[in-house]
Design an enzyme around this catalytic site. Sequence first.
Site, mmCIF file in Angstrom:
data_model
loop_
_atom_site.group_PDB
_atom_site.id
_atom_site.type_symbol
_atom_site.label_atom_id
_atom_site.label_comp_id
_atom_site.label_asym_id
_atom_site.label_seq_id
_atom_site.Cartn_x
_atom_site.Cartn_y
_atom_site.Cartn_z
ATOM 1 N N TYR A 1 2.635 10.077 0.072
ATOM 2 C CA TYR A 1 3.721 9.531 0.911
ATOM 3 C C TYR A 1 5.101 9.880 0.322
ATOM 4 O O TYR A 1 6.120 9.713 0.988
ATOM 5 C CB TYR A 1 3.635 8.005 1.062
ATOM 6 C CG TYR A 1 2.337 7.471 1.644
ATOM 7 C CD1 TYR A 1 1.439 8.305 2.297
ATOM 8 C CD2 TYR A 1 2.013 6.122 1.543
ATOM 9 C CE1 TYR A 1 0.249 7.814 2.807
ATOM 10 C CE2 TYR A 1 0.833 5.620 2.063
ATOM 11 C CZ TYR A 1 -0.063 6.476 2.691
ATOM 12 O OH TYR A 1 -1.222 5.986 3.189
ATOM 13 N N ASP B 1 0.832 -1.197 0.000
ATOM 14 C CA ASP B 1 0.000 0.000 0.000
ATOM 15 C C ASP B 1 0.874 1.257 0.000
ATOM 16 O O ASP B 1 1.666 1.468 0.918
ATOM 17 C CB ASP B 1 -0.880 0.008 1.260
ATOM 18 C CG ASP B 1 -1.827 1.192 1.287
ATOM 19 O OD1 ASP B 1 -2.944 1.060 0.752
ATOM 20 O OD2 ASP B 1 -1.454 2.257 1.829
ATOM 21 N N HIS C 1 -7.952 9.309 -2.062
ATOM 22 C CA HIS C 1 -7.359 9.319 -0.715
ATOM 23 C C HIS C 1 -8.273 9.973 0.323
ATOM 24 O O HIS C 1 -8.399 9.485 1.439
ATOM 25 C CB HIS C 1 -6.005 10.046 -0.768
ATOM 26 C CG HIS C 1 -5.060 9.627 0.297
ATOM 27 N ND1 HIS C 1 -3.714 9.483 0.083
ATOM 28 C CD2 HIS C 1 -5.242 9.307 1.599
ATOM 29 C CE1 HIS C 1 -3.123 9.089 1.205
ATOM 30 N NE2 HIS C 1 -4.037 8.987 2.137
ATOM 31 N N LYS D 1 -2.844 5.823 -4.187
ATOM 32 C CA LYS D 1 -3.990 6.706 -3.897
ATOM 33 C C LYS D 1 -3.804 8.076 -4.532
ATOM 34 O O LYS D 1 -2.693 8.609 -4.565
ATOM 35 C CB LYS D 1 -4.152 6.882 -2.382
ATOM 36 C CG LYS D 1 -4.150 5.578 -1.616
ATOM 37 C CD LYS D 1 -4.384 5.763 -0.134
ATOM 38 C CE LYS D 1 -3.967 4.531 0.630
ATOM 39 N NZ LYS D 1 -2.539 4.504 0.955
HETATM 40 N N1 NAP Z 1 -5.652 6.114 3.691
HETATM 41 C C1 NAP Z 1 -5.138 6.869 4.634
HETATM 42 O O1 NAP Z 1 -5.574 8.010 4.860
HETATM 43 C C2 NAP Z 1 -4.021 6.335 5.457
HETATM 44 C C3 NAP Z 1 -3.611 7.011 6.610
HETATM 45 C C4 NAP Z 1 -2.575 6.456 7.378
HETATM 46 C C5 NAP Z 1 -1.989 5.261 6.995
HETATM 47 N N2 NAP Z 1 -2.379 4.628 5.845
HETATM 48 C C6 NAP Z 1 -1.764 3.337 5.419
HETATM 49 O O2 NAP Z 1 -1.826 2.425 6.531
HETATM 50 C C7 NAP Z 1 -0.509 1.927 6.785
HETATM 51 C C8 NAP Z 1 -0.338 1.529 8.243
HETATM 52 O O3 NAP Z 1 -0.567 2.607 9.126
HETATM 53 P P1 NAP Z 1 0.606 3.406 9.873
HETATM 54 O O4 NAP Z 1 1.817 3.363 9.034
HETATM 55 O O5 NAP Z 1 0.074 4.753 10.243
HETATM 56 O O6 NAP Z 1 0.845 2.660 11.241
HETATM 57 P P2 NAP Z 1 0.621 1.187 11.875
HETATM 58 O O7 NAP Z 1 0.812 0.127 10.858
HETATM 59 O O8 NAP Z 1 -0.647 1.238 12.655
HETATM 60 O O9 NAP Z 1 1.828 1.162 12.940
HETATM 61 C C9 NAP Z 1 3.162 1.267 12.538
HETATM 62 C C10 NAP Z 1 4.018 1.257 13.795
HETATM 63 O O10 NAP Z 1 3.923 -0.021 14.428
HETATM 64 C C11 NAP Z 1 5.234 -0.517 14.682
HETATM 65 N N3 NAP Z 1 5.187 -1.987 14.545
HETATM 66 C C12 NAP Z 1 4.881 -2.704 13.443
HETATM 67 N N4 NAP Z 1 4.896 -4.028 13.718
HETATM 68 C C13 NAP Z 1 5.231 -4.142 15.030
HETATM 69 C C14 NAP Z 1 5.408 -5.242 15.880
HETATM 70 N N5 NAP Z 1 5.230 -6.497 15.451
HETATM 71 N N6 NAP Z 1 5.757 -5.008 17.170
HETATM 72 C C15 NAP Z 1 5.929 -3.728 17.637
HETATM 73 N N7 NAP Z 1 5.784 -2.646 16.866
HETATM 74 C C16 NAP Z 1 5.421 -2.852 15.558
HETATM 75 C C17 NAP Z 1 6.121 0.097 13.639
HETATM 76 O O11 NAP Z 1 7.441 0.206 14.120
HETATM 77 P P3 NAP Z 1 8.673 -0.595 13.437
HETATM 78 O O12 NAP Z 1 8.919 0.067 12.102
HETATM 79 O O13 NAP Z 1 9.756 -0.397 14.420
HETATM 80 O O14 NAP Z 1 8.251 -2.031 13.293
HETATM 81 C C18 NAP Z 1 5.479 1.497 13.505
HETATM 82 O O15 NAP Z 1 5.980 2.369 14.483
HETATM 83 C C19 NAP Z 1 0.377 3.102 6.352
HETATM 84 O O16 NAP Z 1 1.738 2.756 6.292
HETATM 85 C C20 NAP Z 1 -0.275 3.463 5.046
HETATM 86 O O17 NAP Z 1 0.090 2.562 4.026
HETATM 87 C C21 NAP Z 1 -3.394 5.138 5.083
#
Ligand code: NAP
Length: 315
Positions: A96, A91, A154, A121
Amino acid sequence: MDKKNQPNRIIRRRFLQIGSAFAGSAIFLPLSGNYVFDAISGNITKNSIPAVKLNNGLHMPRVGFGTNTLTGDIGERSVYDAISVGYRLIDTATVYGNEESVGAGIKRSAIKREELFVTSKLWVDDSGYEKSKKAFQTSLDKLGLEYLDLYLIHRPRGDVKGSWKAMEELYAEGKIKAIGVSNFNPAQLEELMAYAKVKPVINQVETHVFFQEHELYEDLKKRGVQMEAWSPFAAGRNGIFSNETLAAIGEKYNKSIAQVVLRWHFQRGIVAIPRSSQKAHMIENLNIFDFELTRSDIQSIARLDLNTTQFPEWG
Ligand SMILES: NC(=O)c1ccc[n+]([C@@H]2O[C@H](COP(=O)([O-])OP(=O)(O)OC[C@H]3O[C@@H](n4cnc5c(N)ncnc54)[C@H](OP(=O)(O)O)[C@@H]3O)[C@@H](O)[C@H]2O)c1
């Protein structure tokens, strides 16, 4: 050591003990009856991730890899690592600023294009018919791909109607395998569906244990639009990785908090796209198909709902 973190640490240590063997031959048990993304040969790990059939018939892995903030060399290496441990859904988004890095990671993996499911997106600055067509082509060029599996609006801002028309045409031309939206509430979705010739397959929204979005969940189910969770870990906010309820549930199954959370999304039928820059976490986050949360676990998790966004700054 912080006492609160202790159970999770122990679980993590146990996981890592099993982890080295697992990393070498990561074969996930596909759930019976599910379509699976399967068997990549060569130096890429054999893997199976259950998939969901979207409302246009396309299959999509139910766990994918998020790339927000993973830019430059870290972005390329993370995407390469993610594919090498078994992720097939990647994704990204124009905003980004990492489509080139994501594309480079895909290229380096040498994986066959048809094995992957790539989402990007359309950002709000590119809303409207002409701009959307141009922005889509720019995304494709940056990614170095001939087509996208999924393209999302988005945010529901600007000329959504014009953008949707452009996306419908690109879909008809086969340049996108499925089209959908992100961050739409039921009223915004209703408005789009009133003029849409092609129904959105997905609504990618913020949802996690602290923001369970029950009404939106039911609404999307009724409409046949797949719910996809962004920030499935609330991006680590509100102390999710040291939450005592989640740690206690994980301890019963020798699973980490991250695994409990992803299993919860999975059992809700929500596609989740966790992000990680660490290969050990990437592996851990796919190892969720060999246990099941009970009704009582799910009731405990239901009590964690704060029914509010963890990202008020994006409102
Ligand atoms: N459509 C939208 O508006 C929108 C908005 C926000 C995000 N997104 C998408 O959703 C994706 C995910 O959301 P996000 O990036 O905000 O955050 P997330 O996936 O909820 O959390 C990421 C965090 O979790 C940690 N983490 C991951 N696996 C772990 C584990 N097994 N144990 C402990 N910590 C862990 C990572 O650190 P480490 O790197 O140290 O593992 C990072 O700090 C984004 O990357 C993006 O592609 C879309």
